[in-house]
Design an enzyme around this catalytic site. Structure first.
Site, PDB file in Angstrom:
ATOM      1  N   HIS A 133      -0.975  41.249  24.592  1.00  0.00           N
ATOM      2  CA  HIS A 133      -1.312  41.033  25.989  1.00  0.00           C
ATOM      3  C   HIS A 133      -2.489  41.938  26.309  1.00  0.00           C
ATOM      4  O   HIS A 133      -2.468  43.121  25.970  1.00  0.00           O
ATOM      5  CB  HIS A 133      -0.108  41.356  26.874  1.00  0.00           C
ATOM      6  CG  HIS A 133       1.076  40.485  26.549  1.00  0.00           C
ATOM      7  ND1 HIS A 133       2.267  40.978  26.093  1.00  0.00           N
ATOM      8  CD2 HIS A 133       1.213  39.143  26.563  1.00  0.00           C
ATOM      9  CE1 HIS A 133       3.101  39.978  25.858  1.00  0.00           C
ATOM     10  NE2 HIS A 133       2.489  38.851  26.130  1.00  0.00           N
ATOM     11  N   GLN A 157       5.969  36.114  16.436  1.00  0.00           N
ATOM     12  CA  GLN A 157       4.615  35.917  16.954  1.00  0.00           C
ATOM     13  C   GLN A 157       3.827  37.208  16.800  1.00  0.00           C
ATOM     14  O   GLN A 157       4.332  38.282  17.119  1.00  0.00           O
ATOM     15  CB  GLN A 157       4.670  35.575  18.442  1.00  0.00           C
ATOM     16  CG  GLN A 157       5.208  34.198  18.735  1.00  0.00           C
ATOM     17  CD  GLN A 157       5.094  33.893  20.213  1.00  0.00           C
ATOM     18  OE1 GLN A 157       5.562  34.669  21.048  1.00  0.00           O
ATOM     19  NE2 GLN A 157       4.483  32.780  20.547  1.00  0.00           N
ATOM     20  N   ASP A 204       1.834  38.661  18.678  1.00  0.00           N
ATOM     21  CA  ASP A 204       1.445  38.535  20.071  1.00  0.00           C
ATOM     22  C   ASP A 204       0.605  39.728  20.533  1.00  0.00           C
ATOM     23  O   ASP A 204       0.624  40.788  19.917  1.00  0.00           O
ATOM     24  CB  ASP A 204       2.725  38.479  20.913  1.00  0.00           C
ATOM     25  CG  ASP A 204       2.561  37.623  22.149  1.00  0.00           C
ATOM     26  OD1 ASP A 204       1.408  37.293  22.493  1.00  0.00           O
ATOM     27  OD2 ASP A 204       3.580  37.304  22.774  1.00  0.00           O
ATOM     28  N   LYS A 218      -5.215  27.237  28.039  1.00  0.00           N
ATOM     29  CA  LYS A 218      -5.347  27.979  26.779  1.00  0.00           C
ATOM     30  C   LYS A 218      -6.352  27.336  25.834  1.00  0.00           C
ATOM     31  O   LYS A 218      -6.615  26.146  25.901  1.00  0.00           O
ATOM     32  CB  LYS A 218      -3.990  28.082  26.095  1.00  0.00           C
ATOM     33  CG  LYS A 218      -3.313  26.738  25.896  1.00  0.00           C
ATOM     34  CD  LYS A 218      -1.931  26.893  25.260  1.00  0.00           C
ATOM     35  CE  LYS A 218      -1.376  25.522  24.906  1.00  0.00           C
ATOM     36  NZ  LYS A 218      -0.324  25.547  23.919  1.00  0.00           N
TER      37      LYS A 218
END
Length: 597
Positions: free
Chosen positions: A346, A342, A344, A425
């Site tokens: 945050h 991923q 990803d 989401k």
RNA sequence: GCCGGCGUAGCUCAGUGGUAGAGCAGCCGAUUCGUAAUCGGCAGGUCGAGAGUUCAAAUCUCUCCGCCGGCUCCA
């Protein structure tokens, strides 16, 4: 089904749809036409198999289907019989007759016929909707309509496939037999459609991937792709671009372990909400789990230091390898795997920053998809059943996502109950070669993890506060994104991500040294050339380079060696004639820089 | 996971109870060639795996494994 929308009446429809062909550009007209074809299929099935029970039969995109409960199921030969019976019904040219009935009449009728699925549907119809039946000859179906005027209007159709489908999409319900088909008002349009589907199949990444030597799949690791040299070049180029964009957008880069103790996953809530999809292992008597998501590791990093609101938004990105044990029947090439990387990140922030940060991520997604020329659509997924947190948190998170979408003026579809267990989401969906959509990017607003892990920051007031966070991916998974890129380009990658950019083709063995020198000059110039040293005719090597979908070919013979110029051929365009090495390099560098397709 | 289909050489496929086949790819040799297939030869298979039926199974039956489509859109 109270939450199901009624089909819209086609714009040109009064009593029935009389001119489907003339209004074929209207999606509602196409749906009505195919919906009628589904009705005819159901009539044919009831004639041939009177004990079959009817499910439902809508039109979807280019196709229609109908679900049946038939003991023993259908076989492929049954499709031929059904098709033949449908032709008969078309020839008989029955008008479609609409009839409005009371709930009691409808119930009585379908109960008597033993159509228990229809009875269930009638029970669930909202009270204020008129119940309508559609007759064609001696066949009657419960149906909101509209329909075409008569069965004779369905000129050309084909039954495509047979599948199982749970009644009303729930695996707790019995499984019905679904028959898919398609219908067109002109036989040529049907042929054209079937041709198009055949062509699309040739773009299938599962065929092209091994063929172009990008990746392979093996029984020894279901859902775990193997990457080949050229596939990995592509992967790394995507990663390079990703890093460049993320640096520009102010992200930090980190990496966290792929395996962590089980205790951590209890703390994060994954044990309670995601256990069925996780891989476990006991090491030195300590239970561990392979990470299915990157966030808990990210939380541990966040907690290393005290954080100030002045650092916010704090954007931390990670190419994280995750493992998820997906059901075997859902695996699909690179598009659905059990281990994937991923892209990803945050983002930690104060609650009041949430909407702006979501908008920032939407811009980032758009920028990156644009670089690949990809079309996408957006969905908003709301709170699922198996979720953590309070109603109020979910409402705030959902409201922030919606506000960001509205402010960006984006069209979106709502997917009720499809959110992550820790937050709602926004999903970005891309299409594969057959038009199926796959979720790539996602932006998840999360109030839960900061709470679970007791994340804090020092606010302007000098006191400790709880941050909110966004989890987001853009590619989604490297594997899936590459799979979709292969299909998007049919393997013919634009120059900037082509694993091999230039094939250098010597004409005869005496040109090998010259060709090798040219390849090495191109390499030094920062391009990705490959020499074809085989003792074959030029035509053969050109053909093979074209089939490998290499963007440029450089032919090296006596003339080139004498003149020092390059003979350049472009994939799909043919011979471009002679040019100087510097001009060729400049041209390619320019292409790469603009990411031109 | 569930429903249906499929599984023969690296790939695409032929072979329906009686000696495993073709084209492409591969290897070897010849050829040294100007923009999408040069010629010849060789090699390549526990017919997905296991069990059963049969004098005989790639072929029929069962179990398992894998792959493909579907299980989201909804009277």
């Amino acid at each position: 089904m109270a939450d199901e929308a009624q089909p819209e009446k086609p714009s040109n429809l009064e009593e029935c749809l009389s001119d489907p062909k003339g209004n074929w550009q209207d999606e509602a007209v196409r749906d009505t036409y195919r919906h009628s074809a589904a009705h005819i299929m159901a009539a044919a099935v009831k004639r041939l198999y009177p004990h079959a029970k009817l499910g439902i039969g809508p039109a979807i995109e280019d196709r229609f289907y109908y679900d049946f409960d038939i003991p023993g199921g259908f076989g492929p030969e049954d499709l031929d019989h059904i098709e033949a019976e449908m032709r008969k019904i078309v020839r008989e040219d029955h008008p479609f007759v609409r009839q409005e009935v009371t709930r009691e009449q409808a119930l009585e009728m379908f109960e008597r016929a033993g159509e228990n699925y229809k009875v269930e549907l009638i029970h669930d119809l909202p009270g204020d909707v008129p119940i309508t039946l559609y007759h064609s000859g001696d066949f009657v179906d419960l149906c909101a309509g509209p329909h075409i005027c008569s069965t004779g209007q369905v000129k050309s159709f084909k039954l495509l496939s047979l599948a199982g489908a749970y009644w009303r999409g729930s695996e707790k319900n019995p499984m019905l037999q679904r028959i898919y088909g398609t219908a067109f008002p002109e036989p040529e349009w049907l042929d054209e459609y079937l041709c198009r589907v055949e062509e699309a199949k040739k773009r299938d990444h599962r065929v092209l991937g091994p063929q172009l030597d990008l990746f392979s799949l093996h029984d020894e690791g279901r859902g775990f792709p193997f990457w080949h040299h050229k596939g990995l070049i592509l992967w790394q180029l995507l990663e390079d671009y990703w890093r460049e964009v993320h640096r520009k957008h102010g992200y930090q880069l980190v990496r966290t372990p792929i395996m962590l103790t089980e205790e951590l996953w209890h703390r994060s809530g994954h044990w309670d909400h995601y256990r069925e999809n996780m891989y476990f292992s006991v090491i030195d008597d300590v239970p561990h789990a392979l990470k299915p998501m990157n966030c808990p590791g990210g939380m541990l990093l966040y907690k290393m230091n005290l954080h100030s609101y002045r650092e916010f938004p704090l954007k931390v990105a990670e190419m994280g390898i995750v493992h998820r044990h997906e059901l075997s029947g859902t695996l699909h090439g690179l598009l659905r795997v059990r281990s994937f990387t991923q892209d990803d990140a945050h983002i930690y922030m104060m609650p009041e920053q949430l909407k702006d940060e979501i908008m920032g991520v939407i811009d980032l997604d758009d920028e990156m998809y644009r670089a690949f020329g990809l079309d996408y659509h957006v969905e908003l997924s709301t709170r699922p059943e198996n979720s953590m947190g309070t109603d109020e948190q979910w409402e705030r998170a959902t409201a922030a996502l919606e506000a960001a979408l509205r402010e960006k003026g984006m069209d979106y579809k709502v997917n009720p109950g499809d959110g992550a267990f820790y937050g709602p989401k926004i999903d970005f969906h891309l299409r594969d070669s057959l038009g199926r959509t796959w979720q790539c990017g996602t932006i998840q607003a999360d109030f839960q993890m900061p709470e679970r892990f007791e994340l804090t920051y020092i606010g302007p007031d000098g006191a400790e506060h709880r941050p909110v966070m966004i989890h987001r991916v853009v590619y989604g998974a490297m594997e899936r994104f590459i799979g979709l890129l292969i299909e998007e380009y049919a393997g013919a990658f634009p120059l900037w991500i082509a694993p091999v950019q230039v094939k250098v083709i010597p004409i005869a063995d005496r040109h090998l040294d010259g060709a090798r020198a040219i390849a090495s000059q191109l390499e030094t110039a920062g391009l990705r050339p490959e020499l074809d040293p085989r003792n074959e005719k030029v035509g053969f090597k050109i053909r093979s380079a074209e089939m490998e979908k290499v963007p440029y070919m450089v032919v090296v013979g006596d003339r080139e060696i004498a003149s020092g110029q390059l003979s350049v051929r472009q994939r799909g365009r043919g011979d471009l004639g002679k040019m100087a090495m510097e001009d060729f390099v400049a041209r390619l560098k320019d292409d790469v820089a603009t990411k031109a397709r």
